[in-house]
Design a protein around this motif. Structure first.
Motif, PDB file in Angstrom:
ATOM      1  N   ALA A  18     -10.765   6.943  -7.429  1.00  0.00           N
ATOM      2  CA  ALA A  18     -11.422   5.873  -6.671  1.00  0.00           C
ATOM      3  C   ALA A  18     -11.415   4.629  -7.550  1.00  0.00           C
ATOM      4  N   PHE A  19     -11.158   3.488  -6.952  1.00  0.00           N
ATOM      5  CA  PHE A  19     -11.056   2.259  -7.741  1.00  0.00           C
ATOM      6  C   PHE A  19     -11.255   1.056  -6.831  1.00  0.00           C
ATOM      7  N   GLU A  20     -11.473  -0.102  -7.441  1.00  0.00           N
ATOM      8  CA  GLU A  20     -11.559  -1.346  -6.677  1.00  0.00           C
ATOM      9  C   GLU A  20     -10.334  -2.182  -6.973  1.00  0.00           C
ATOM     10  N   ALA A  21      -9.869  -2.923  -5.988  1.00  0.00           N
ATOM     11  CA  ALA A  21      -8.689  -3.766  -6.189  1.00  0.00           C
ATOM     12  C   ALA A  21      -8.748  -4.939  -5.234  1.00  0.00           C
ATOM     13  N   THR A  22      -7.861  -5.904  -5.475  1.00  0.00           N
ATOM     14  CA  THR A  22      -7.791  -7.093  -4.625  1.00  0.00           C
ATOM     15  C   THR A  22      -6.452  -7.107  -3.899  1.00  0.00           C
ATOM     16  N   VAL A  23      -6.506  -7.430  -2.607  1.00  0.00           N
ATOM     17  CA  VAL A  23      -5.282  -7.548  -1.827  1.00  0.00           C
ATOM     18  C   VAL A  23      -4.532  -8.797  -2.283  1.00  0.00           C
ATOM     19  N   THR A  24      -3.242  -8.638  -2.618  1.00  0.00           N
ATOM     20  CA  THR A  24      -2.465  -9.797  -3.077  1.00  0.00           C
ATOM     21  C   THR A  24      -1.411 -10.221  -2.062  1.00  0.00           C
ATOM     22  N   GLU A  38       1.855  -7.341   4.723  1.00  0.00           N
ATOM     23  CA  GLU A  38       3.127  -7.269   5.448  1.00  0.00           C
ATOM     24  C   GLU A  38       2.971  -6.263   6.580  1.00  0.00           C
ATOM     25  N   ASP A  39       3.187  -6.684   7.827  1.00  0.00           N
ATOM     26  CA  ASP A  39       2.933  -5.816   8.989  1.00  0.00           C
ATOM     27  C   ASP A  39       1.569  -5.163   8.829  1.00  0.00           C
ATOM     28  N   ALA A  40       1.546  -3.816   8.881  1.00  0.00           N
ATOM     29  CA  ALA A  40       0.261  -3.135   8.697  1.00  0.00           C
ATOM     30  C   ALA A  40       0.141  -2.589   7.280  1.00  0.00           C
ATOM     31  N   GLY A  41       0.654  -3.324   6.304  1.00  0.00           N
ATOM     32  CA  GLY A  41       0.579  -2.849   4.920  1.00  0.00           C
ATOM     33  C   GLY A  41       0.007  -3.902   4.000  1.00  0.00           C
ATOM     34  N   VAL A  42      -0.576  -3.456   2.890  1.00  0.00           N
ATOM     35  CA  VAL A  42      -1.092  -4.399   1.894  1.00  0.00           C
ATOM     36  C   VAL A  42      -0.586  -4.029   0.503  1.00  0.00           C
ATOM     37  N   VAL A  43      -0.394  -5.085  -0.307  1.00  0.00           N
ATOM     38  CA  VAL A  43      -0.112  -4.914  -1.731  1.00  0.00           C
ATOM     39  C   VAL A  43      -1.423  -5.186  -2.461  1.00  0.00           C
ATOM     40  N   LEU A  44      -1.733  -4.354  -3.465  1.00  0.00           N
ATOM     41  CA  LEU A  44      -2.943  -4.539  -4.266  1.00  0.00           C
ATOM     42  C   LEU A  44      -2.555  -5.000  -5.665  1.00  0.00           C
ATOM     43  N   ASP A  45      -3.513  -5.643  -6.368  1.00  0.00           N
ATOM     44  CA  ASP A  45      -3.194  -6.088  -7.742  1.00  0.00           C
ATOM     45  C   ASP A  45      -3.047  -4.908  -8.690  1.00  0.00           C
ATOM     46  N   GLY A  46      -3.725  -3.794  -8.366  1.00  0.00           N
ATOM     47  CA  GLY A  46      -3.585  -2.574  -9.153  1.00  0.00           C
ATOM     48  C   GLY A  46      -3.834  -1.397  -8.244  1.00  0.00           C
ATOM     49  N   GLU A  49      -7.047   3.827   7.001  1.00  0.00           N
ATOM     50  CA  GLU A  49      -6.338   4.988   6.449  1.00  0.00           C
ATOM     51  C   GLU A  49      -5.047   4.514   5.788  1.00  0.00           C
ATOM     52  N   VAL A  50      -4.810   4.980   4.573  1.00  0.00           N
ATOM     53  CA  VAL A  50      -3.533   4.729   3.897  1.00  0.00           C
ATOM     54  C   VAL A  50      -2.613   5.879   4.281  1.00  0.00           C
ATOM     55  N   THR A  51      -1.604   5.571   5.115  1.00  0.00           N
ATOM     56  CA  THR A  51      -0.765   6.630   5.678  1.00  0.00           C
ATOM     57  C   THR A  51       0.502   6.879   4.863  1.00  0.00           C
ATOM     58  N   LYS A  52       0.931   5.869   4.118  1.00  0.00           N
ATOM     59  CA  LYS A  52       2.116   6.017   3.272  1.00  0.00           C
ATOM     60  C   LYS A  52       2.063   4.960   2.178  1.00  0.00           C
ATOM     61  N   VAL A  53       2.623   5.285   1.034  1.00  0.00           N
ATOM     62  CA  VAL A  53       2.662   4.340  -0.087  1.00  0.00           C
ATOM     63  C   VAL A  53       4.082   4.334  -0.628  1.00  0.00           C
ATOM     64  N   GLU A  98       8.036  -1.471  -3.559  1.00  0.00           N
ATOM     65  CA  GLU A  98       8.821  -2.565  -3.000  1.00  0.00           C
ATOM     66  C   GLU A  98       9.059  -3.521  -4.157  1.00  0.00           C
ATOM     67  N   GLY A  99      10.128  -3.293  -4.909  1.00  0.00           N
ATOM     68  CA  GLY A  99      10.352  -4.027  -6.148  1.00  0.00           C
ATOM     69  C   GLY A  99       9.264  -3.658  -7.144  1.00  0.00           C
ATOM     70  N   ALA A 100       8.615  -4.685  -7.709  1.00  0.00           N
ATOM     71  CA  ALA A 100       7.550  -4.437  -8.687  1.00  0.00           C
ATOM     72  C   ALA A 100       6.197  -4.228  -8.008  1.00  0.00           C
ATOM     73  N   ALA A 101       6.179  -4.370  -6.688  1.00  0.00           N
ATOM     74  CA  ALA A 101       4.931  -4.208  -5.940  1.00  0.00           C
ATOM     75  C   ALA A 101       4.843  -2.794  -5.373  1.00  0.00           C
ATOM     76  N   ILE A 102       3.614  -2.373  -5.067  1.00  0.00           N
ATOM     77  CA  ILE A 102       3.407  -1.094  -4.383  1.00  0.00           C
ATOM     78  C   ILE A 102       2.729  -1.389  -3.051  1.00  0.00           C
ATOM     79  N   MET A 103       3.413  -0.989  -1.972  1.00  0.00           N
ATOM     80  CA  MET A 103       2.960  -1.276  -0.610  1.00  0.00           C
ATOM     81  C   MET A 103       2.173  -0.081  -0.073  1.00  0.00           C
ATOM     82  N   HIS A 104       0.968  -0.372   0.441  1.00  0.00           N
ATOM     83  CA  HIS A 104       0.125   0.655   1.057  1.00  0.00           C
ATOM     84  C   HIS A 104       0.192   0.450   2.568  1.00  0.00           C
ATOM     85  N   GLU A 105       0.837   1.359   3.280  1.00  0.00           N
ATOM     86  CA  GLU A 105       0.905   1.236   4.736  1.00  0.00           C
ATOM     87  C   GLU A 105      -0.392   1.775   5.324  1.00  0.00           C
ATOM     88  N   LEU A 106      -0.958   0.998   6.267  1.00  0.00           N
ATOM     89  CA  LEU A 106      -2.259   1.339   6.850  1.00  0.00           C
ATOM     90  C   LEU A 106      -2.126   1.718   8.318  1.00  0.00           C
TER      91      LEU A 106
END
Ligand SMILES: [Zn+2]
Length: 238
Positions: free
Chosen positions: A15-21, A24-32, A57-61, A64-72
């Protein structure tokens, strides 16, 4: 937009806290993130992101290059939003135990039979690995199973280190994992070391001690070609 890969240094962070950076569509990139994006035979994590009283719900991760996309499951929070993130820990911990079990198998087969790995894959609590074996028998796999379980009860520590690429290239135990084939851009190589048994260049998440794996059962074996034999394993639920 680079995502800090929190799972690389702390596999037990659930469990952690992060900021959306970015969005894209129904996905978000987090700072960590502690969500593993999949790779090296280990499937991606799932879980949830919480903002106030909204749960996504995070359905897939995925990378995407140096970013990590969390599909929601639906359009997510906007950039700048702080989210509370939670992994599906039962699933992730099962994958950690399974991934480590496969490295133990790999280490035992190399140490005792000199056979290299040619491929592998896993799901929570089950996995398979292909080896350069000429022949395989029920007797042999039972012997391998017993030796794997000796290493589980041997309670070996598992360490994660980052090695400079040139040092990794010279490391005698890493030659069979072909560090030289890693993409040119990678300067630091992540090393997973089951102390005294197996060292591999690996990006996955592992338990801290082989005793956490539990009793490993070899559930099957099959020929996948002349010098290619598959061993299938299963782990008990915790
Ligand atoms: Zn691995």
């Amino acid at each position: 937009m680079e995502t800090e890969q929190l799972f690389q240094s702390d596999a037990y962070l659930r469990a952690f806290e992060a900021t959306v950076t970015a969005v894209e569509d129904a996905g978000v990139v987090l700072d960590g993130t502690a969500f593993y994006p999949g790779g090296g035979g280990q499937p991606n994590d799932v879980g949830s992101l919480i903002v106030g009283d909204e749960t996504y719900e995070v359905t897939k991760v995925r990378r995407e290059g140096a970013a990590i996309m969390h599909e929601l499951d639906r359009a997510g929070p906007s950039p700048g939003t702080t989210v509370a993130a939670r992994l599906d820990w039962d699933r992730r911990y099962a994958l950690m135990r399974t991934h480590t079990a496969l490295h133990i198998l790999c280490g035992v087969v190399w140490r005792d039979y000199g056979a290299k790995v040619t491929g592998g894959n896993m799901q929570p609590l089950s996995g398979r690995m292909d080896f350069e074996f000429e022949s395989m028998s029920g007797e042999l796999v039972r012997e391998i199973e017993a030796r794997v379980n000796e290493e589980v009860s041997g309670a070996r520590a598992i360490r994660v280190d980052f090695l400079d690429r040139d040092a990794a290239n010279r490391h005698p135990d890493l030659i069979r994992t072909k560090v030289n084939l890693l993409p040119e851009g990678i300067r630091a190589v992540r090393i997973v070391d089951i102390e005294g048994l197996d060292v591999q260049a690996d990006g996955g998440t592992h338990v801290a001690n082989t005793s956490e794996v539990g009793a490993v059962e070899v559930t099957g074996y099959k020929s996948k070609g002349k010098a290619n034999k598959r061993i299938e394993i299963a782990l008990p639920p915790e």
